[in-house]
Enzyme design. Sequence first.
Site, PDB file in Angstrom:
ATOM      1  NE  ARG A  81      -2.409  -1.217   3.558  1.00 43.00           N
ATOM      2  CZ  ARG A  81      -1.919  -0.433   4.498  1.00 43.00           C
ATOM      3  NH1 ARG A  81      -1.996   0.876   4.379  1.00 43.00           N
ATOM      4  NH2 ARG A  81      -1.381  -0.947   5.587  1.00 43.00           N
ATOM      5  CE1 TYR A 220       0.482  -5.994  -1.953  1.00 43.41           C
ATOM      6  CE2 TYR A 220      -0.694  -4.064  -1.157  1.00 43.41           C
ATOM      7  CZ  TYR A 220      -0.156  -5.318  -0.935  1.00 43.41           C
ATOM      8  OH  TYR A 220      -0.294  -5.894   0.301  1.00 43.41           O
ATOM      9  CE  LYS A 229      -6.446  -3.622   4.311  1.00 46.29           C
ATOM     10  NZ  LYS A 229      -6.799  -4.176   5.633  1.00 46.29           N
ATOM     11  CG  HIS A 249      -7.812  -2.976   9.907  1.00 41.52           C
ATOM     12  ND1 HIS A 249      -6.521  -2.603  10.189  1.00 41.52           N
ATOM     13  CD2 HIS A 249      -7.720  -3.963   8.982  1.00 41.52           C
ATOM     14  CE1 HIS A 249      -5.688  -3.332   9.472  1.00 41.52           C
ATOM     15  NE2 HIS A 249      -6.378  -4.159   8.739  1.00 41.52           N
ATOM     16  CB  SER A 271      -1.076  -3.753   8.632  1.00 36.78           C
ATOM     17  OG  SER A 271      -2.214  -3.179   8.068  1.00 36.78           O
ATOM     18  CB  CYS A 273      -0.414  -6.413  14.898  1.00 30.60           C
ATOM     19  SG  CYS A 273       0.809  -5.084  14.823  1.00 30.60           S
ATOM     20  CG  ASP A 296      -7.948  -7.157   6.664  1.00 30.06           C
ATOM     21  OD1 ASP A 296      -6.975  -7.032   7.433  1.00 30.06           O
ATOM     22  OD2 ASP A 296      -8.181  -6.365   5.741  1.00 30.06           O
ATOM     23  NE  ARG A 388      -0.309  -8.687   2.462  1.00 25.97           N
ATOM     24  CZ  ARG A 388      -0.979  -8.213   3.516  1.00 25.97           C
ATOM     25  NH1 ARG A 388      -2.135  -8.735   3.874  1.00 25.97           N
ATOM     26  NH2 ARG A 388      -0.483  -7.238   4.224  1.00 25.97           N
TER      27      ARG A 388
HETATM   28  P1  GTP Z   1      -2.936  -7.543   7.726  1.00 22.09           P
HETATM   29  O1  GTP Z   1      -3.465  -8.717   6.983  1.00 22.09           O
HETATM   30  O2  GTP Z   1      -1.819  -6.811   6.991  1.00 22.09           O
HETATM   31  O3  GTP Z   1      -3.988  -6.568   8.194  1.00 22.09           O
HETATM   32  O4  GTP Z   1      -2.161  -8.095   9.053  1.00 22.09           O
HETATM   33  P2  GTP Z   1      -2.621  -9.183  10.158  1.00 22.09           P
HETATM   34  O5  GTP Z   1      -3.020  -8.449  11.399  1.00 22.09           O
HETATM   35  O6  GTP Z   1      -3.562 -10.180   9.606  1.00 22.09           O
HETATM   36  O7  GTP Z   1      -1.218  -9.865  10.494  1.00 22.09           O
HETATM   37  P3  GTP Z   1      -0.816 -11.421  10.505  1.00 22.09           P
HETATM   38  O8  GTP Z   1      -1.786 -12.317  11.217  1.00 22.09           O
HETATM   39  O9  GTP Z   1      -0.464 -11.794   9.118  1.00 22.09           O
HETATM   40  O10 GTP Z   1       0.497 -11.331  11.461  1.00 22.09           O
HETATM   41  C1  GTP Z   1       1.735 -11.152  10.952  1.00 22.09           C
HETATM   42  C2  GTP Z   1       2.870 -11.241  11.975  1.00 22.09           C
HETATM   43  O11 GTP Z   1       2.487 -11.330  13.351  1.00 22.09           O
HETATM   44  C3  GTP Z   1       3.696 -12.476  11.682  1.00 22.09           C
HETATM   45  O12 GTP Z   1       5.044 -12.122  11.762  1.00 22.09           O
HETATM   46  C4  GTP Z   1       3.299 -13.421  12.797  1.00 22.09           C
HETATM   47  O13 GTP Z   1       4.272 -14.376  13.028  1.00 22.09           O
HETATM   48  C5  GTP Z   1       3.118 -12.469  13.953  1.00 22.09           C
HETATM   49  N1  GTP Z   1       2.239 -13.015  15.013  1.00 22.09           N
HETATM   50  C6  GTP Z   1       0.930 -13.315  14.908  1.00 22.09           C
HETATM   51  N2  GTP Z   1       0.453 -13.784  16.093  1.00 22.09           N
HETATM   52  C7  GTP Z   1       1.488 -13.750  16.958  1.00 22.09           C
HETATM   53  C8  GTP Z   1       1.633 -14.091  18.339  1.00 22.09           C
HETATM   54  O14 GTP Z   1       0.695 -14.506  19.019  1.00 22.09           O
HETATM   55  N3  GTP Z   1       2.865 -13.909  18.894  1.00 22.09           N
HETATM   56  C9  GTP Z   1       3.930 -13.432  18.177  1.00 22.09           C
HETATM   57  N4  GTP Z   1       5.096 -13.294  18.785  1.00 22.09           N
HETATM   58  N5  GTP Z   1       3.830 -13.115  16.868  1.00 22.09           N
HETATM   59  C10 GTP Z   1       2.632 -13.257  16.271  1.00 22.09           C
HETATM   60 MN    MN Z   2      -4.309 -10.515   7.653  1.00 22.68          MN
HETATM   61 MN    MN Z   3      -5.507  -5.438   7.053  1.00 23.63          MN
END
Ligand code: GTP
Ligand code: MN
Ligand code: MN
Length: 605
Positions: A81, A220, A229, A249, A271, A273, A296, A388
């Site tokens: 993005r 993208y 989004k 979100h 994002s 997290c 999401d 992705r």
């Molecule tokens: P978007 O799709 O971009 O909105 O992001 P998202 O919130 O769906 O993020 P996603 O679940 O893909 O998390 C990505 C990162 O967070 C990766 O590096 C994971 O390994 C890390 N992660 C997710 N859950 C945990 C957790 O419980 N502990 C730790 N240490 N890392 C985590």
């Molecule tokens: Mn996601």
């Molecule tokens: Mn997102």
Amino acid sequence: MTATATFVRHAPENADSRIVEWVEAIAEMTQPDRIIWCDGSAEERQRMLDESVAAGTLIKLNPAKRPNSYLARSNPSDVARVEARTFICSEDEDDAGPTNNWAPPAEMRETLDALFQGAMRGRTMYVVPFSMGPVGSPLARLGVQVTDSPYVVISTGIMTRMGADALAQIGPHTEWVPAVHSVGAPLLPGEDDVVWPCNETKYIVHYPESREIWSYGSAYGGNAILAKKGFALRIASKVGEEEGWLAAHMLLLKVTNPRGRAFHVAAGFPSACGKTNFAMLRPSIPGWKVETIGDDIAWMAQGPDGRLRAINPEAGFFGVAPGTGYSTNPTAIEMIADDTVFTNVALTDDGDVWWEGLTKEVPAHLTDWQGRDWTPDSESPAAHPNSRFTVAAHQCHSIADTWDDPAGVPIDAIIFGGRRATNVPLVAQARDWEHGVYMGATLASERTAAAEGTLGELRRDPFAMLPFSGVHMADHWQHWLNVGEKLNQSGNAPQIFQVNWFRRGCDGRFLWPGFSENSRVLAWITERIEERVDAVESPFGLVPVEGSIDYAEAGVSEKDWEALFEIDPAALSAEADDTDVFLTRMGPKLPDAVVRQHDEFRSRL
Ligand code: GTP
Ligand code: MN
Ligand code: MN
């Protein structure tokens, strides 16, 4: 009609005349060679996939390894993005607020008019009708995107209910969102195309009042799948503000306890997290079950029963690949075993995909996301950090059978969370809705080494909506306060919580194992709702009493457990000062309730 455009597939007879006229006007401006109205059929999808393989935009993966799956490699400059190129062009600058880019709409229209003039020459313009939410649901909303990117059509076909059924929903009085997208790379007669056309100049523009979205120069997903989004968060946050519902979100999940009672949870993390991970959680505690509704975006409105009801407006998952492996998210790994489109991951020598974190063992040789030879000695990662997968929701084994219920699911708990090495405890419950809104408003995440800025520096990401709000951020908070007040009147307001999976010890290691062990925190949240466990006051809210979460079973020592909730008054006071600066940026629209909660936070230190 334009002199140049020849129809390959005309508008269906039932197409609303407003859409037909709009498509004609856009074609007049952008001058495509062909126009195709998409019907969303399986044949259409297969034809577009085959054509994209022939054009080199998609690489077909080895069917013995990953059936019906494809790899796209973007232009190396078009991988994420572009927040600096994303605009909220409200009539009044004050309606976009201090956290959005704004330009006067008339001026922006002139800029875009010039760019879109002839932008689709030599290309096909696809007309893509879609429904966000189950077709016919009272919570669903409709849109039509025109685009000159087959990759975007294929992706939108996975991420939304796309095609004839959605188009049939749009009658002469139905509201719909018009979205215009061009990669901004017209072709001269006889000119060869590149595999990923795009333009260095990029604009992602939203006009909240007229609900329009215009996107130029990028293919993208986050910039080009405008249903996601652009519509489901930015435009929807404006529509929701006017109509009294919430665009968030947030992931949506259903959790069932060993006694068979089910709860529905919405959780907003910035994002990268952990939303997709949490939505597909496999509980480590016996007898508990977690099912996925969305990963999401959530749209939430008070239902006829008075409760806050939520739908996932999407129909697929656009998930981050790196870090997704059997040990972190086995559900996602099973989900993407077939019928998946991958973007910017690495290719194995036997025609399958790979990325950092997929397997412990690193292949001896790969083709990286830019098509170059790669070995473990290579300096850059094999897959782009923001690579992705795009996959239909029904392929997810943990999907709840109610995931597409037109009435939505009743929300019991709302969770906010960010990536915080310090200060923020593993979990805390808000004292009431107003306190919960304060938790959302002050949400922050620490910058990782991968991002610009000082390591550990706080980036405020209120409601995880910083890049996604189509309105003034303080108006967004006031809107949440208003919705909560109505829910409270009938005793239906969900409980609000804050979590932090990312707190670190002095030695830099994560204090909490996360992933499947997060089920222990989720279980505690449901037990708080059932009023089965006590909690104690802390500056952040109500935190678990000793014995209510079995951390030893999660492999956490007593010392680490205490560190997960440690309060450092000096650090918190410094953070409160930082919050002051952030809140002041909101100007006169800052709700009194948020100021009151901030004063309260300080007084509890
Ligand atoms: P978007 O799709 O971009 O909105 O992001 P998202 O919130 O769906 O993020 P996603 O679940 O893909 O998390 C990505 C990162 O967070 C990766 O590096 C994971 O390994 C890390 N992660 C997710 N859950 C945990 C957790 O419980 N502990 C730790 N240490 N890392 C985590
Ligand atoms: Mn996601
Ligand atoms: Mn997102």
